[in-house]
Every structure is written in C-alpha cells, then in structure tokens.
Design a protein around this motif. Structure first.
Motif, PDB file in Angstrom:
ATOM      1  N   UNK A   1      -5.539   7.744   0.809  1.00 49.01           N
ATOM      2  CA  UNK A   1      -5.418   9.201   0.931  1.00 49.01           C
ATOM      3  C   UNK A   1      -4.703   9.554   2.231  1.00 49.01           C
ATOM      4  N   UNK A   2      -5.039   8.844   3.308  1.00 50.27           N
ATOM      5  CA  UNK A   2      -4.378   9.084   4.594  1.00 50.27           C
ATOM      6  C   UNK A   2      -2.906   8.672   4.537  1.00 50.27           C
ATOM      7  N   UNK A   3      -2.625   7.515   3.928  1.00 50.53           N
ATOM      8  CA  UNK A   3      -1.246   7.050   3.817  1.00 50.53           C
ATOM      9  C   UNK A   3      -0.401   8.059   3.052  1.00 50.53           C
ATOM     10  N   UNK A   4      -0.925   8.533   1.932  1.00 54.90           N
ATOM     11  CA  UNK A   4      -0.178   9.499   1.123  1.00 54.90           C
ATOM     12  C   UNK A   4      -0.005  10.826   1.859  1.00 54.90           C
TER      13      UNK A   4
ATOM     14  N   UNK B   1       3.652  14.453   4.936  1.00 56.60           N
ATOM     15  CA  UNK B   1       4.044  15.098   6.193  1.00 56.60           C
ATOM     16  C   UNK B   1       5.466  14.697   6.583  1.00 56.60           C
ATOM     17  N   UNK B   2       5.786  13.425   6.423  1.00 57.42           N
ATOM     18  CA  UNK B   2       7.120  12.946   6.766  1.00 57.42           C
ATOM     19  C   UNK B   2       8.187  13.592   5.901  1.00 57.42           C
TER      20      UNK B   2
ATOM     21  N   UNK C   1       2.737   3.723   8.574  1.00 57.56           N
ATOM     22  CA  UNK C   1       3.268   5.054   8.294  1.00 57.56           C
ATOM     23  C   UNK C   1       2.873   6.062   9.372  1.00 57.56           C
ATOM     24  N   UNK C   2       1.685   5.918   9.961  1.00 56.68           N
ATOM     25  CA  UNK C   2       1.306   6.823  11.037  1.00 56.68           C
ATOM     26  C   UNK C   2       2.201   6.672  12.248  1.00 56.68           C
ATOM     27  N   UNK C   3       2.589   5.447  12.568  1.00 63.43           N
ATOM     28  CA  UNK C   3       3.496   5.211  13.687  1.00 63.43           C
ATOM     29  C   UNK C   3       4.893   5.735  13.376  1.00 63.43           C
TER      30      UNK C   3
END
Length: 272
Positions: free
Chosen positions: A96-99, A104-105, A60-62
């Motif tokens: 938490x980071x993934x969510x 943000x997306x 998801x970050x990419x």
C-alpha cells in the motif's frame, strides 16, 4: 502519443535498471537503455539535453525524496520513471505504501513534462523470483491505472517473452545484458511514436539445453558471489547505491563521449 514526434530533452528516473547495470563499457562505466535512447533522440534533435538521475539500489521512497522533485523542475519533453521493484524484493514490503509513493511520483511528474513513460519491468524466467511475482504484478496493475489516469505511456517489458529469456540476464540474475538494454531502448523508442528499427520482442535463436552439472555450478557461483552479499546488505540495511551520486545529475546537452561506441563487456557486479 505523437507519431514521429521530435523530442528535445529527456530525464530518466529510477534505480539500477535505469542506471544501466550490467551494460558495462570498456572504461568501467555503465551505458544502459536510457543512454542508448538518449543517443538516438539526440541524433535527430540538435541541442538535445539529457539527465539520468537513477542510482542503483534505490527504493521508491528514496526515488520520490531524491529524484522526483528534481526531475519535475527540469520540465523535460520526456521523463521515464521506473521504480518500486526493489521494494517488492524485500522480505517485508508494504505494498500500500509502495503504490501510494508511486502515485505521488506520477502526480508530480505528469504535469511537468510533455510525455511521461512508465514501465512494467522485465522479469527473468526461473524459480527465484516466483515468490515475489504477486507483489510485482500488483505494482504493475497500479502503474497501468496511474498511466490511464494521467496520460502516461506504459512500456510492457514484463509481458515480453524475449526479455524473460535467461540469456538476456547478466550472471547476477537481476540486471539485463547489453542486448537486453538495447531492446528496452528500442521498446521505449517505439512507444514514443518513433519509427521502429527492429523487433525488440524477437525471440533469441534456439540453443542446446544446459546440462545439470553446468546449471548447478552456475547456481553455486550465483549464491556465493551475488545472492549472499545481497542478503547481507538487506539484513544490515545497506545498499549498493549508498553515497553514490546520480549518473547524470543535470539536464545538459548530450553528446556521445569518445570511446562510448565500443562494444560493452560482461560484468560481475553485486545485486543492487
């Protein structure tokens, strides 16, 4: 949702699911649900434009770093976002980071398009994914909340009994077959308020149970050809999408290429 709405452009964002693996065509390329949906939308909208930014293996970050800004700038009628599942399948996953990245997306995409579509990704029946289901369901609950907040649609593929049938999944056990992709395209089509062509949740016909020996042979093949290489890439920080460009990087008029209406073939393809 606008019933029987007319859409003139579509951007797909995500990973291998949206790239179309394992819906293989005779020319060696992948089709998939997003291409099928684009073809149907294009049939009723002259000049229809389509972009597919998805790349297999993306986290998801990419997706946020490489696809979201580009997709928002295209100002399409419809944008689909599917991501985060690859993160949940990692041994170490900061939910938490993934969510937060998913939020943000969505916050970036929702104002940029006429209709944002999110999905609760389908899940294959069986023990392999059971250990990851709590993470998956946490992600899907977050997606539901984001959709309610930002006016996005949610297509619940995860809740479909038909799509959990193992016959809908390729031999790698992570990607849908051609029939699975066809049903996803129909599900999104209906969610957009367009007239149903068939029941995408119709169960597959009954079949004789597979014998123990055949199941063990299939398990050994899966472990050797797919699971082992997949684990190896996780341990070394590599991805099947490294260096691979988006499937269709520009929002351009879409026409079904010659030969692309042929029946797809089966595919032996590594896990993303």
């Amino acid at each position: 949702m606008e019933m029987n709405a007319r859409y003139t452009s579509f951007v797909a964002v995500g990973d291998s699911f949206t790239e179309g693996m394992s819906d293989l065509l005779p020319d060696g390329s992948y089709r998939g649900w997003a291409d099928l949906l684009a073809a149907r939308l294009a049939a009723s909208a002259p000049g229809f434009r389509y972009a597919n930014l998805a790349v297999r293996g993306k986290l998801i970050g990419q997706i946020v770093d490489e696809q979201i800004g580009m997709a928002a700038a295209m100002q399409a009628d419809v944008v689909t976002l599917v991501g985060g599942l690859n993160d949940t399948l990692r041994p170490k996953c900061d939910m938490a980071r993934v969510c937060g990245l998913m939020e943000e997306a969505v916050e970036t995409l929702a104002p940029s398009c006429r209709q944002l579509v999110l999905m609760r990704s389908p899940g294959r029946s069986g023990p392999v994914l059971e250990r990851f289901r709590p993470r998956m369901e946490e992600l899907f609950a977050h997606i539901d909340a984001l959709a309610a907040r930002h006016g996005a649609l949610v297509v619940d593929l995860y809740g479909s009994t038909a799509l959990s049938d193992r016959r809908m999944w390729d031999v790698d056990r992570l990607h849908l077959t051609a029939e699975g992709h066809r049903r996803v395209a129909e599900a999104v089509w209906q969610a957009l308020g367009l007239d149903a062509e068939d029941d995408w949740q119709a169960p597959l016909p009954p079949t004789d149970p597979t014998g123990w020996a055949a199941r063990r042979t299939a398990d050994l093949r899966f472990a050797r050809q797919y699971l082992g290489p997949w684990i190896g890439r996780r341990l070394t920080g590599r991805s099947s999408g490294d260096g691979r460009p988006p499937k269709r990087a520009e929002l351009l008029p879409y026409e079904l290429p010659l030969g692309r209406d042929e029946a797809p073939l089966g595919r032996d393809e590594a896990l993303s």
